[in-house]
Motif scaffolding. Structure first.
Motif, PDB file in Angstrom:
ATOM      1  N   GLU A 184     -28.817   8.555 -34.896  1.00  0.00           N
ATOM      2  CA  GLU A 184     -29.111   7.504 -35.872  1.00  0.00           C
ATOM      3  C   GLU A 184     -30.431   7.819 -36.592  1.00  0.00           C
ATOM      4  O   GLU A 184     -31.452   8.071 -35.945  1.00  0.00           O
ATOM      5  N   SER A 218     -24.725   6.849 -40.643  1.00  0.00           N
ATOM      6  CA  SER A 218     -25.861   6.270 -39.908  1.00  0.00           C
ATOM      7  C   SER A 218     -27.147   7.074 -40.095  1.00  0.00           C
ATOM      8  O   SER A 218     -27.957   7.187 -39.189  1.00  0.00           O
ATOM      9  N   TYR A 271     -23.620   1.650 -30.804  1.00  0.00           N
ATOM     10  CA  TYR A 271     -23.298   3.073 -30.602  1.00  0.00           C
ATOM     11  C   TYR A 271     -21.983   3.177 -29.842  1.00  0.00           C
ATOM     12  O   TYR A 271     -21.703   2.326 -29.002  1.00  0.00           O
ATOM     13  N   PRO A 272     -21.189   4.181 -30.106  1.00  0.00           N
ATOM     14  CA  PRO A 272     -21.394   5.314 -31.009  1.00  0.00           C
ATOM     15  C   PRO A 272     -20.774   5.144 -32.392  1.00  0.00           C
ATOM     16  O   PRO A 272     -20.502   6.132 -33.056  1.00  0.00           O
ATOM     17  N   ALA A 291     -25.591   8.444 -31.764  1.00  0.00           N
ATOM     18  CA  ALA A 291     -26.420   8.062 -30.614  1.00  0.00           C
ATOM     19  C   ALA A 291     -27.841   7.794 -31.110  1.00  0.00           C
ATOM     20  O   ALA A 291     -28.238   8.309 -32.155  1.00  0.00           O
ATOM     21  N   THR A 336     -27.311   8.508 -24.973  1.00  0.00           N
ATOM     22  CA  THR A 336     -26.697   9.779 -25.400  1.00  0.00           C
ATOM     23  C   THR A 336     -25.802  10.327 -24.284  1.00  0.00           C
ATOM     24  O   THR A 336     -24.670  10.769 -24.528  1.00  0.00           O
TER      25      THR A 336
END
Ligand SMILES: Cc1ncc(COP(=O)(O)O)c(C=O)c1O
Length: 436
Positions: A146, A159, A168-169, A189, A197
């Motif tokens: 992001e 994003s 997310y995601p 992420a 993540t």
């Protein structure tokens, strides 16, 4: 501000140029940013750390072509290399002497370097790197972070500048005109957040071809072990890790962010500082991944189509070689980095003494001012900045002869003198005091 246009005819000529810029250039600009003066200035030339507009007004340039001009405007080594090449042809389509030498130099500099392909822009380079990863892995999805920017293609504009963060995601398109299917093939992420993540990679890893990251995301440094964690996770899940070094390459260190932060991806892309201001970008890394572009594979699913009329252009290659010769000189990039760190501290001190809520984020020669109380650790934090104030500050800086992108990055070059830094600080102080 002083202008060297003295006669009425000269003035009218400049005004007509400014009006034509508005009329003939869509949106009155070249991309998404406009210089914050009215009328918008038309640049006549650049010299070292300065740009001069058609009215003859001189600005200390802290934009530096948005990063390529790490040696400053019209550095003599680049000018003579390109002049020499001009007499030997402007483009060949075939492999030229300089592009071979440049490829060798990039491979030697890049810790991930084995082999190289050349394109014309950062956008092309990241686009191709992602396609190569999809061919190499036989998977379709891309993981990005992001707030990360990788150019203007559809996969990048997911994003990169979302107004609403989180969820997310899910990928949120930053532009109209992007087919819905693209959003479905991109996962997002949060940068500097290993836990989220890791969750995304654990859930979707089997479908992810590549994770692409700016190791210094815009101007946000990677925290703690974040980059190492991403390296480890991508390796465990056989995901190609791509470092977008368009900004960091040949800037944070000669070996780019890989050398600077000590993490080695599978593939890295370079542009901007690589040629000191010519259209050329490089994709460099693991031979097997780059060999997906081998034309012997054309017509098969193992081929990643790669072409471009001006790829490896000899003028840009000559400039690139000359630029790297300057940048690899002992102490050049270290000196620039140290000066950048001191500059950031000087700006922070100024913010404190002017009682302005100001954060300065960056790493050495690339930095940005954010008018907010909130430390900038993630993309989300940047949303708290007062952009209206940032716009006003930029406008006043331009009026006083210092050019900066409103709410954008500042790039330093070896052409900036101590006097230039002092002028910046004095001008910023004047502006902040006048606004508060
Ligand atoms: C990190 C990063 N990647 C890619 C790009 C795209 O490069 P270009 O503008 O040459 O297409 C940029 C441009 O600013 C960038 O900052």
């Amino acid at each position: 501000m002083h202008t060297s246009v003295e006669t009425k005819e000269e003035f009218e000529k400049v005004r007509s140029l400014e009006q034509k810029a508005q009329k003939y250039l869509a949106g009155g600009c070249l991309g998404t940013f406009r210089a914050p003066l009215d009328p918008i200035p038309v640049i006549s030339h650049g010299e070292g750390s300065r740009i001069i507009d058609a009215q003859g007004r001189s600005y200390i340039d802290f934009i530096m072509g948005s990063g390529p001009l790490i040696l400053g405007h019209s550095h003599p080594a680049l000018v003579s290399a390109v002049e020499r090449q001009l007499r030997h042809g402007t483009t060949y389509y075939w492999i030229g002497e300089h592009i071979v030498q440049l490829a060798e130099k990039i491979v030697q500099a890049a810790p991930c370097g084995e082999t190289v392909k050349f394109a014309n822009s950062g956008t092309e380079a990241t686009y191709h790197a992602l396609r190569m990863a999809r061919v190499y892995t036989g998977r379709e999805k891309i993981l990005k972070f992001e707030g990360g920017y990788h150019g203007v293609h559809d996969y990048s504009l997911m994003s990169a500048h979302p107004k609403n963060v989180g969820s997310y995601p899910e990928a949120k398109p930053d532009s109209g005109g992007i087919p819905r299917g693209i959003a479905e093939s991109v996962l997002v992420a949060p940068f500097n957040d290993t836990e989220t993540t890791a969750q995304i990679i654990q859930t979707h890893g089997h479908a992810i071809a590549a994770a692409i990251v700016e190791p210094l995301q815009r101007v946000i440094k990677p925290r703690g072990t974040f980059l190492n964690d991403v390296r480890k996770l991508t390796r465990e899940h056989n995901i190609v890790l791509i470092f977008d070094e368009i900004v960091t390459g040949f800037r944070l260190d000669y070996g780019g962010a890989q050398e600077h932060y000590g993490v080695i991806p599978d593939v890295a892309v370079y542009g901007k500082a690589l040629t000191g201001g010519f259209s050329l970008a490089a994709i460099c890394g693991n031979r097997e991944i780059l060999d997906t572009t081998n034309p012997d594979r054309i017509g098969t699913q193992d081929h990643s189509y790669f072409s471009g009329t001006l790829n490896g252009n000899p003028l840009a290659a000559a400039a690139g070689l000359a630029c790297l010769v300057e940048l690899e000189k002992e102490g050049v990039l270290k000196g620039l980095h140290d000066r950048g760190e001191r500059f950031m501290e000087e700006i922070r001190n100024l913010g404190r003494s002017c009682h302005v809520p100001l954060q300065v984020a960056g790493d050495g020669p690339v930095l940005q001012l954010f008018f907010t109380e909130k430390p900038i650790i993630n993309y989300q934090d940047t949303l708290s900045q007062d952009k209206t104030l940032g716009q006003k500050v930029a406008k006043k800086m331009w009026e006083k002869g210092v050019s900066v992108v409103p709410n954008g990055k500042i790039y330093l070059s070896i052409a900036h003198s101590e006097e230039d830094f002092q002028r910046f600080l004095e001008t910023l102080e004047d502006v902040l005091r006048s606004l508060s």
